[in-house]
Design a protein around this motif. Structure first.
Motif, short mmCIF file in Angstrom:
data_model
loop_
_atom_site.label_atom_id
_atom_site.label_comp_id
_atom_site.label_asym_id
_atom_site.label_seq_id
_atom_site.Cartn_x
_atom_site.Cartn_y
_atom_site.Cartn_z
N VAL A 74 0.85 -1.19 0.00
CA VAL A 74 0.00 0.00 0.00
C VAL A 74 0.88 1.24 0.00
CG1 VAL A 74 -1.75 1.32 1.24
CG2 VAL A 74 -1.85 -1.18 1.24
N LYS A 75 0.65 2.12 -0.95
CA LYS A 75 1.45 3.35 -1.06
C LYS A 75 0.51 4.54 -1.16
CE LYS A 75 5.11 5.57 -3.77
NZ LYS A 75 5.97 5.46 -4.97
N LEU A 76 0.69 5.50 -0.25
CA LEU A 76 -0.05 6.75 -0.31
C LEU A 76 0.91 7.84 -0.77
CD1 LEU A 76 -2.23 6.63 2.92
CD2 LEU A 76 -2.61 5.57 0.70
N VAL A 77 0.57 8.51 -1.85
CA VAL A 77 1.44 9.55 -2.44
C VAL A 77 0.80 10.91 -2.18
CG1 VAL A 77 2.48 10.43 -4.54
CG2 VAL A 77 2.24 7.95 -4.21
N PHE A 78 1.49 11.74 -1.41
CA PHE A 78 1.00 13.09 -1.13
C PHE A 78 1.76 14.06 -2.02
CE2 PHE A 78 -1.75 12.01 2.30
CZ PHE A 78 -1.21 10.85 2.83
N ASP A 79 1.17 14.32 -3.17
CA ASP A 79 1.81 15.12 -4.21
C ASP A 79 1.40 16.59 -4.05
OD1 ASP A 79 3.12 15.96 -6.45
OD2 ASP A 79 1.74 15.04 -7.88
#
Length: 229
Positions: A74-79
């Motif tokens: 699981v990867k959460l990307v805060f761009d």
């Protein structure tokens, strides 16, 4: 993530959230709206917070890191960019941790997850919404796998030194339900439902302003115009 993985659980979650938020002050038109805290400016009319001036000696906190541990799949990307205002930056960090904590509750299959409890104001819609979503995932026997991206953030002005609205887009096209017992991934095709707009009212929870908790939550589904690249 429960609210994510569009074709699988979004419709049921949206319906439940509409009922939940309507009971907390939302309208009846199906466009789920949570209670607004009196005096909190809307971030929807705010421009994204400016970047900190180059050359500054002050070290910014790294909002991409957190003590909330999630599985490797699981990867959460805060761009997004950190605001130069320290309170706005902390509110944005708190919003990121709320999203991590919500997913953590699903991973742990625990609507009363103590990690989630650390990042919400008790008995407010952000907690109620997260609990509802996690309960749905527990009932369905699913967790999450894949990547979710957060971007196009707006941080409203800080009200009374302790409240701020944070809004952002969510791209859910690469995150899916995974059956816990069988491990089967329930893939879905990208669609308008893959894009959502979330709005949180964040509340400062300590005098130093380092920890902001989610107070209210609302979302707009099929936010293609606002969120599609």
């Amino acid at each position: 993530m429960h609210l994510t993985r569009p074709a699988v659980s979004l419709a049921a979650t949206t319906a439940a959230a509409a009922l939940l938020l309507a009971g907390c002050g939302g309208g009846d038109d199906g466009d789920s709206k949570s209670d607004k805290i009196e005096g909190a400016d809307s971030s929807k009319d705010k421009s994204p917070s400016p970047k900190k001036n180059e050359g500054t000696q002050e070290k910014e906190p790294d909002f991409r890191t957190s003590d909330i541990e999630l599985p490797d799949d699981v990867k959460l990307v805060f761009d997004w960019d950190q605001p130069s205002d320290p309170d706005k930056a902390a509110a944005l960090d708190g919003a990121a941790d709320y999203m991590r904590a919500l997913l953590h509750g699903t991973v742990k299959q625990d609507p009363k997850d103590p990690v989630l409890a650390k990042h919400v104001v008790p008995l407010q819609t952000a907690q109620e919404f997260a609990t509802t979503v996690i309960k749905m995932d527990v009932k369905d026997g699913v967790t999450a796998t894949g990547e979710e991206r957060y971007y196009r953030e707006n941080v409203g002005e800080v009200v009374d030194g302790k409240l701020a609205e944070v809004a952002f887009c969510v791209d859910q096209s690469k995150i899916f339900d995974r059956k816990i017992k069988s491990g089967k991934v329930l893939h879905t095709e990208e669609s308008a439902s893959s894009y959502m707009r979330y709005t949180l009212v964040m509340q400062k929870s300590d005098k130093k302003g380092l920890h902001w908790k989610a107070r209210t939550f609302e979302f707009e589904g099929k936010a293609v115009e606002q969120c599609k690249d």
